[in-house]
Design a protein around this motif. Structure first.
Motif, PDB file in Angstrom:
ATOM      1  N   ILE A  22      12.131 -21.651   1.974  1.00  0.00           N
ATOM      2  CA  ILE A  22      12.755 -20.927   0.864  1.00  0.00           C
ATOM      3  C   ILE A  22      13.940 -20.098   1.358  1.00  0.00           C
ATOM      4  N   ALA A  23      13.741 -19.391   2.480  1.00  0.00           N
ATOM      5  CA  ALA A  23      14.826 -18.564   3.035  1.00  0.00           C
ATOM      6  C   ALA A  23      16.013 -19.423   3.440  1.00  0.00           C
ATOM      7  N   LEU A  26      17.768 -20.730   0.212  1.00  0.00           N
ATOM      8  CA  LEU A  26      18.540 -19.689  -0.469  1.00  0.00           C
ATOM      9  C   LEU A  26      19.819 -19.361   0.292  1.00  0.00           C
ATOM     10  N   SER A  27      19.719 -19.357   1.620  1.00  0.00           N
ATOM     11  CA  SER A  27      20.907 -19.051   2.425  1.00  0.00           C
ATOM     12  C   SER A  27      21.987 -20.099   2.241  1.00  0.00           C
ATOM     13  N   SER A  30      23.504 -20.087  -1.536  1.00  0.00           N
ATOM     14  CA  SER A  30      24.094 -18.842  -2.032  1.00  0.00           C
ATOM     15  C   SER A  30      25.614 -18.889  -2.112  1.00  0.00           C
ATOM     16  N   TYR A 279      23.810 -14.724   7.048  1.00  0.00           N
ATOM     17  CA  TYR A 279      22.699 -15.542   6.582  1.00  0.00           C
ATOM     18  C   TYR A 279      21.571 -15.643   7.608  1.00  0.00           C
ATOM     19  N   GLN A 283      17.701 -14.576   6.776  1.00  0.00           N
ATOM     20  CA  GLN A 283      16.576 -15.491   6.973  1.00  0.00           C
ATOM     21  C   GLN A 283      15.526 -14.864   7.891  1.00  0.00           C
TER      22      GLN A 283
END
Length: 316
Positions: A22-23, A26-27, A30, A279, A283
């Protein structure tokens, strides 16, 4: 006990993997180019491409994710090209202020909420009970950052008793360490006080209606021993549950409050990393926070077994 702890730690691996995915997603979703951020707006295309190659951004996303996972399992959460530092030691350097605020806030919450909950249960339906419930409702509706601002106005601007911001390490000045922690810790404790006092009240009301309490009263046992020696002991599991589950919220509250009181903890690092579009650091922080949640839940489960022998027999 050791085998149980090991099983729980192994079960945490899939959780960390999911959080990592997920991290990572998202990074990369974004927007923005980390290489461009590192190189600066005046950099040439060749310079940006060289930095992308150095950061490993030219590899496919599955390869980037796999490399990051392998490094993470070895304790390496990546490298911040913005700060020119490794992520893991940078996060660890910001942990102590955040844990100080969170743990001190937890102690304040327990010291206030448990006696209030026991008092409300003992005076169930009477004026003291209603006052405790009203206080719990008030603290529930008060966000930690707003509580911090109100406390700052009262104790800093009006009474001039406490410092407004900053953080002092105990090795430098222990008294200053405590005084700088009071306002942030009380701010994050407000929601905890509401949750723990309500759970303590509810659990104690159930316990005080039990046969063993009536038997203790019939034998002439003092009320204080009925409350704390018998009822509270048997009510501790639900209270421990709410403490363990809400500790993560307390950490989150500490991260927000750090911005208000300028505490150099994880919260300040999060805000700065977002502004810098760092990022790798973001994370790493997400993984670290997930790991804290896992450790807190593990400690809570072990304490269950220590308090209640029946749980120990089933688990071990």
């Amino acid at each position: 006990m050791g085998r149980y702890v090991m099983k729980r730690l192994l079960s945490a691996v899939p959780v960390l993997m999911i959080v990592g995915i997920i991290a990572f997603a998202l990074s990369h979703l974004s927007g923005g180019d980390p290489a461009r951020v590192v190189a600066g707006n005046d950099a040439t295309t060749e310079q940006v491409e060289a930095i992308r190659e150095q950061m490993g951004l030219n590899a496919s996303l599955p390869n980037q994710l796999w490399t990051w996972f392998v490094n993470m399992l070895h304790g390496d959460l990546g490298y911040s090209y913005i700060l020119n530092e490794k992520v893991t030691p940078t996060i660890l350097s910001h942990v102590f202020p955040t844990l100080s605020v969170a743990l001190f806030g937890e102690l304040i919450a327990l010291a206030i909420a448990i006696p209030l909950g026991v008092l409300a249960a003992d005076k169930h339906g009477r004026l003291a009970d209603k006052i405790v419930l009203a206080f719990a409702t008030l603290t529930t509706s008060l966000p930690s950052f707003l509580a911090g601002l109100l406390l700052m106005i009262l104790f800093v601007l009006q009474l001039k008793l406490l410092p407004a911001s900053g953080f002092v390490y105990p090795s430098d000045d222990f008294a200053g360490y405590i005084t700088h922690l009071i306002l942030p810790a009380v701010s994050v404790a407000t929601l905890q006080i509401a949750l723990i006092s309500r759970m303590s009240r509810s659990s104690m009301i159930d316990a005080l209606g039990s046969d063993y309490i009536r038997t203790a009263a019939a034998k002439g046992l003092p009320r204080s021993k009925q409350l704390w020696g018998h009822a509270f002991k048997n009510s501790s599991i639900p209270i421990l549950t709410i403490v363990g589950q809400s500790f993560g919220e307390l950490i989150a509250g500490a991260i927000v409050v750090e911005t208000v009181f300028n505490v150099p903890g994880i919260g300040q690092l999060v805000v700065n990393s977002i502004l810098r579009r760092d990022y790798q650091m973001i994370q790493g922080i997400m993984i670290f926070v997930a790991l804290v949640f896992i450790i807190v839940n593990l400690i809570t489960d072990v304490l269950y077994a220590v308090i209640d022998p029946r749980i120990r027999e089933r688990s071990f």
